[in-house]
Design a protein around this motif. Structure first.
Motif, short mmCIF file in Angstrom:
data_model
loop_
_atom_site.label_atom_id
_atom_site.label_comp_id
_atom_site.label_asym_id
_atom_site.label_seq_id
_atom_site.Cartn_x
_atom_site.Cartn_y
_atom_site.Cartn_z
N MET A 245 27.84 -77.59 -26.95
CA MET A 245 28.65 -76.53 -26.35
C MET A 245 27.79 -75.32 -25.97
SD MET A 245 32.04 -74.72 -27.89
CE MET A 245 32.65 -73.20 -27.19
N TYR A 246 26.84 -74.97 -26.85
CA TYR A 246 25.99 -73.80 -26.56
C TYR A 246 25.18 -74.02 -25.29
CZ TYR A 246 22.61 -70.03 -27.09
OH TYR A 246 21.84 -68.92 -26.86
N GLY A 247 24.82 -75.29 -25.04
CA GLY A 247 24.05 -75.62 -23.83
C GLY A 247 24.77 -75.20 -22.56
N LEU A 248 26.11 -75.21 -22.58
CA LEU A 248 26.89 -74.81 -21.41
C LEU A 248 26.91 -73.29 -21.24
CD1 LEU A 248 29.96 -77.19 -21.97
CD2 LEU A 248 28.02 -77.54 -20.43
N VAL A 249 26.88 -72.58 -22.36
CA VAL A 249 27.00 -71.11 -22.34
C VAL A 249 25.65 -70.44 -22.11
CG1 VAL A 249 27.71 -69.11 -23.73
CG2 VAL A 249 28.99 -71.24 -23.89
N ARG A 250 24.60 -71.09 -22.57
CA ARG A 250 23.28 -70.44 -22.57
C ARG A 250 22.83 -69.94 -21.19
NH1 ARG A 250 17.22 -72.40 -24.61
NH2 ARG A 250 16.63 -72.22 -22.44
N PRO A 251 22.96 -70.73 -20.10
CA PRO A 251 22.50 -70.22 -18.80
C PRO A 251 23.21 -68.92 -18.40
CG PRO A 251 22.93 -72.58 -18.68
CD PRO A 251 23.44 -72.12 -20.01
N PHE A 252 24.50 -68.83 -18.74
CA PHE A 252 25.28 -67.63 -18.44
C PHE A 252 24.71 -66.43 -19.21
CE2 PHE A 252 28.95 -64.93 -19.70
CZ PHE A 252 29.27 -64.43 -18.45
N LEU A 253 24.45 -66.63 -20.50
CA LEU A 253 23.90 -65.55 -21.33
C LEU A 253 22.50 -65.16 -20.88
CD1 LEU A 253 25.05 -66.73 -24.88
CD2 LEU A 253 25.94 -64.78 -23.61
N PHE A 254 21.69 -66.16 -20.52
CA PHE A 254 20.30 -65.89 -20.12
C PHE A 254 20.21 -65.20 -18.76
CE2 PHE A 254 16.97 -68.14 -22.83
CZ PHE A 254 17.75 -68.06 -23.98
N ALA A 255 21.33 -65.24 -17.99
CA ALA A 255 21.35 -64.52 -16.71
C ALA A 255 21.59 -63.03 -16.93
CB ALA A 255 22.44 -65.11 -15.82
N MET A 256 21.99 -62.67 -18.14
CA MET A 256 22.30 -61.27 -18.47
C MET A 256 21.12 -60.57 -19.09
SD MET A 256 25.81 -61.13 -20.52
CE MET A 256 27.22 -61.89 -19.84
N GLU A 257 21.15 -59.26 -19.03
CA GLU A 257 20.17 -58.43 -19.76
C GLU A 257 20.33 -58.77 -21.25
OE1 GLU A 257 18.74 -55.37 -22.15
OE2 GLU A 257 20.92 -55.42 -21.81
N PRO A 258 19.21 -58.97 -21.97
CA PRO A 258 19.29 -59.51 -23.34
C PRO A 258 20.18 -58.72 -24.30
CG PRO A 258 17.02 -59.59 -22.58
CD PRO A 258 17.80 -58.87 -21.52
N GLU A 259 20.13 -57.40 -24.24
CA GLU A 259 20.93 -56.64 -25.20
C GLU A 259 22.43 -56.76 -24.90
OE1 GLU A 259 20.48 -52.42 -27.53
OE2 GLU A 259 18.94 -52.92 -26.06
N ARG A 260 22.77 -56.87 -23.60
CA ARG A 260 24.17 -57.06 -23.23
C ARG A 260 24.65 -58.44 -23.69
NH1 ARG A 260 26.74 -58.16 -17.98
NH2 ARG A 260 28.94 -57.71 -18.30
N ALA A 261 23.78 -59.45 -23.52
CA ALA A 261 24.11 -60.81 -23.96
C ALA A 261 24.32 -60.85 -25.47
CB ALA A 261 22.99 -61.77 -23.55
N HIS A 262 23.50 -60.10 -26.19
CA HIS A 262 23.59 -60.01 -27.65
C HIS A 262 24.98 -59.49 -28.04
CE1 HIS A 262 21.53 -58.62 -31.59
NE2 HIS A 262 22.78 -58.26 -31.68
N ALA A 263 25.40 -58.38 -27.42
CA ALA A 263 26.70 -57.76 -27.74
C ALA A 263 27.85 -58.70 -27.39
CB ALA A 263 26.83 -56.43 -27.01
N LEU A 264 27.73 -59.36 -26.23
CA LEU A 264 28.80 -60.27 -25.79
C LEU A 264 28.91 -61.47 -26.72
CD1 LEU A 264 30.92 -60.78 -23.59
CD2 LEU A 264 29.18 -62.08 -22.34
N THR A 265 27.77 -62.00 -27.16
CA THR A 265 27.77 -63.15 -28.08
C THR A 265 28.49 -62.80 -29.38
OG1 THR A 265 25.69 -63.95 -27.15
CG2 THR A 265 26.30 -64.80 -29.31
#
Length: 352
Positions: free
Chosen positions: A1-21
Motif C-alpha cells: 500500500m505504501y508503494g502507491l502513496v510514496r510517489p505522491f509524498l515524494f512529489a511534495m516538499e519533505p517537511e510538508r510530506a512529513h506533516a501530511l503523513t
C-alpha cells in the motif's frame, strides 16, 4: 500500500510530506484502519533496561517531536516510540528549507534544529496518550540560545518534567543542528553533565517511586579516542543505556550527490556502516550490563540483524520508513527474531 502513496509524498516538499503523513496516520488510527497498512509484527518480547518491550524495533526521535501522535505510531506495530527532541522553551528551529531527500542514496539530510513546541506542550500531549501497547521514550535537549555552560539546567528542567511520564529518557548531546551541542560529548563536559543528570535521576526515582532508565545518544562522527573516552565515562557513571547513533555531518558516503553540500545531519543507507562501526566499538568497551540501541541506516531486516550482530539489543528506524514504509517494522522484527533463534555464529552476543 505504501508503494502507491510514496510517489505522491515524494512529489511534495519533505517537511510538508512529513506533516501530511502524520495527519493521515492519525486519521487511520482513529478510524481503526491502521491494520490495513499491514505492518503489525507478531509479538517478540525483549527484556532490557529493566523493561519488557513488546518487540525490539522502535521509532527514533525526530519524527514526532511534540509527542502528538504516540498512539497512532505505536499502532503501526513498533515495540516502542521515542518522541522529541524536546527543549525547555518552544523554538522554531532553523530556517526552511531544512530537509532534503536523496532518493538515489536512500538518504535524508536535515537541519531542523530541535523545532518543537516546548516541554510543557509535550507533557500535555503525552498525558493524553492512551499507550495501550508499546513503550515510550522521551528525548531531551537544550534550547538553541542556551550556552553550553548552562546546558545542564535545560536538561534538568526537561528531565524533571518528563520523568513521571516516560518509560525511558534519552539525553541528546549529539545532534549536529544545534551549534556547539556536540561539544558536550567531550570527556570532561560529558562526565559533568551526565554525572549531574544521574544524581537527578536517582532523586526523581525516590520522589516518584519508580526508576526511569536514562540513556545517552552519541554521534557517529566521534574519533576512536572519543569513543573510548565516552565509553569510559558512561561506564563509570552507570548510565542505563546508550543509543548509537545520531546523524552524520560527513559526506564521504555520498560523493556524487548534488545535495551533499547542504549542511545538516545525513541519515539513511549511507549512515549504516559508520553508525554500526561506532555501535560495535561501544559494545566492546562498555560494561556488558549497559545495553545499546542501534540506529542509523536500517532499510531492511538484514540491516536490523547486522545491528544486533554488532551488539544492539534494540533498534530504531526513521529514514528507512520514508523509503520503505511501515512494512519495514515487521520485516525487522522477524529478522531479529530469526537471528536470535539461529545457532551462535561467533558474533558479539546479543545483550540482555
Amino acid at each position: 500500500m505504501y508503494g502507491l502513496v510514496r510517489p505522491f509524498l515524494f512529489a511534495m516538499e519533505p517537511e510538508r510530506a512529513h506533516a501530511l503523513t502524520l495527519a493521515w496516520l492519525e486519521t487511520a488510527h482513529r478510524s481503526g484502519l491502521t491494520r490495513a497498512l499491514g505492518s503489525r509484527p507478531a509479538p517478540y518480547p525483549t527484556r532490557t533496561l529493566g523493561l519488557v518491550f513488546p518487540n525490539p524495533v522502535g521509532l527514533a526521535a525526530g519524527l514526532d517531536k511534540n509527542g502528538a501522535h504516540i498512539d497512532a505510531l505505536l499502532d503501526l506495530g513498533f515495540g516502542f516510540v521515542e518522541v522529541g527532541t524536546v527543549t525547555p522553551r518552544p523554538q522554531p528551529g532553523n530556517p526552511r528549507p531544512r530537509m532534503f531527500r536523496l532518493p538515489e542514496s536512500e538518504a535524508v539530510i536535515n537541519r531542523l534544529g530541535f523545532n518543537n513546541d516546548g516541554v510543557d506542550a509535550l507533557v500535555r500531549n503525552v498525558a493524553r496518550a492512551r499507550r495501550k501497547q508499546g513503550l515510550l521514550g522521551i528525548n531531551i535537549g537544550r534550547n538553541k540560545d542556551t550556552p553550553n555552560e548552562f546546558a545542564e539546567s535545560d536538561y534538568l528542567f526537561c528531565l524533571e518534567r518528563v520523568y513521571p511520564l516516560a518509560d525511558y529518557i534519552t539525553v541528546n548531546i549529539s545532534s549536529p543542528n544545534t551549534a556547539g551541542l556536540r561539544e558536550l560529548q567531550e570527556e570532561q563536559a560529558l562526565r559533568r553533565l551526565v554525572g549531574n543528570l544521574r544524581d537527578a535521576q536517582e532523586r526523581l526515582g525516590a520522589q516518584h517511586g519508580k526508576r526511569v532508565p536514562m540513556l545517552v545518544k552519541v554521534a557517529p562522527d566521534l574519533s576512536d579516542d572519543d569513543i573510548e573516552a565516552a565509553a569510559r565515562v558512561l561506564g563509570d557513571l552507570g548510565v542505563d543505556g546508550v543509543i548509537a547513533t545520531n546523524t552524520t555531518t560527513a559526506r564521504t558516503a555520498i560523493p556524487d550527490e548534488p545535495l551533499a553540500r547542504e549542511t545538516g545531519g545525513l541519515s539513511g543507507a549511507p549512515l549504516m556502516n559508520k553508525s554500526t562501526a561506532v555501535l560495535r566499538m561501544l559494545r566492546t568497551r562498555l560494561p556488558e550490563n549497559i545495553p545499546l540501541i542501534g540506529v542509523g541506516g536500517i532499510l531492511s531486516g538484514a540491516d536490523a540483524a547486522k545491528k544486533m550482530a554488532a551488539g544492539a539489543t534494540l533498534v530504531q528506524l526513521y529514514t528507512g520508513l520514508i523509503y520503505r514504509g511501515p512494512q519495514l517494522i515487521g520485516e525487522c522484527v522477524e529478522a531479529m527474531r530469526r537471528r536470535k533463534e539461529a545457532p551462535s555464529r561467533g558474533n558479539v552476543p546479543p545483550h540482555h
